[in-house]
Write an enzyme that holds these catalytic residues in place. Structure first.
Site, mmCIF file in Angstrom:
data_model
loop_
_atom_site.group_PDB
_atom_site.id
_atom_site.type_symbol
_atom_site.label_atom_id
_atom_site.label_comp_id
_atom_site.label_asym_id
_atom_site.label_seq_id
_atom_site.Cartn_x
_atom_site.Cartn_y
_atom_site.Cartn_z
ATOM 1 N N SER A 86 35.614 30.461 30.339
ATOM 2 C CA SER A 86 36.539 29.954 29.330
ATOM 3 C C SER A 86 35.757 29.263 28.203
ATOM 4 C CB SER A 86 37.563 29.031 29.994
ATOM 5 O OG SER A 86 38.688 28.832 29.180
ATOM 6 N N HIS A 243 43.350 33.306 35.229
ATOM 7 C CA HIS A 243 42.275 32.719 34.428
ATOM 8 C C HIS A 243 41.200 32.073 35.307
ATOM 9 C CE1 HIS A 243 40.406 31.213 30.846
ATOM 10 N NE2 HIS A 243 40.605 29.947 31.164
#
Length: 263
Positions: A86, A243
């Site tokens: 990320s 994610h």
């Protein structure tokens, strides 16, 4: 100006730098460290304003890349591979674009080299709504945060940043807990953290993007942005993950990393 990052070094072999995501710390990639430290020397870093690294008023990807490069200089690492999740993936991309001669290859976990619309407004509002002067337990903080963040797992992740105030810190903090995050600066600099990494030329070296199949962070519309900046990039998808793919299926994630790093 770069800052001296908190770090943890384990294992032996070629250097592999690990970079966590927003609101995280070097502990978040501990499962991947344990799976790869048999073959690589793992350098897990806390990025600025996170974990035990210094707080600073500036926070953008060029500055965070400078931190990584300064760390490499301090450790005597002429080149290294970098794995980032990320926000950490964007920092890894920035290092490769900014100093391509210092990077062997990069692994980018579930993020694209694009500017995103704000995704963390509720999280930031929730964290800033926790009154550190009035809470007495972690459950008190969780009760406040639950009004903004529904998912228990996300709240538990965020609350890892709530730490007890030490005896030598009591004059600086109104209650028994403090945020180890530099929350005001993260909130102020959030638009910069949403931006794409920047560079005058593409990074020609090997790059692996790993996407969680159930995550929307990497989409088909991002293909051109990826190819423009990283023409040698490859993409792999881990089914049944979102994610947090490195935590949801660490064995599958580590296997993809191992295969890519040993090619």
């Amino acid at each position: 100006m770069s800052v001296e990052l908190n770090h943890r070094i384990t294992g032996e072999g070629p250097p592999l730098i690990l970079l966590h995501g927003l609101f995280g710390s070097l502990e978040n990639l501990g499962g991947i460290t344990r799976r790869l430290q048999d073959q690589w020397q793992i350098h897990a870093l806390d990025q600025r304003n996170h974990g035990a690294s210094p707080h600073t008023d500036a926070m953008d990807y060029p500055a965070m890349a400078d931190d990584v490069l300064a760390y490499m200089d301090a450790q005597g690492l002429e080149k290294a591979s970098i794995l980032g999740h990320s926000m950490g993936g964007k920092t890894a991309m920035q290092v490769a674009l900014q100093a391509p001669g210092r990077v062997e290859r990069i692994i980018v976990a579930d993020i694209a080299p694009v500017t995103y619309k704000p995704r963390h407004d509720a999280v930031l509002e929730g964290l800033t709504s926790v009154d550190l002067g009035s809470i007495r337990t972690r459950q008190d903080a969780d009760s406040v945060l639950a009004g903004y963040v529904e998912e228990l797992g996300v709240r538990q992740f965020l609350l890892k940043n709530l730490v007890r105030v030490g005896d030598d810190e009591r004059n600086q903090h109104p209650g028994p807990y403090r945020w180890r995050l530099n929350l005001p600066v993260i909130e102020q600099c959030y638009p910069r953290l949403a931006r794409a990494p920047e560079g005058e030329r593409p990074f020609e070296g090997p790059v692996l993007f790993i996407k969680g199949a159930d995550s929307a962070y990497i989409q088909e519309k991002h293909r051109d942005d990826i190819r423009q900046r990283f023409p040698a990039a490859d993409l792999r998808i881990i089914n049944g993950t979102g994610h947090w793919l490195h935590a949801e299926k660490p064995d599958s994630f580590a296997a993809l990393c191992r295969r890519f790093l040993t090619e």
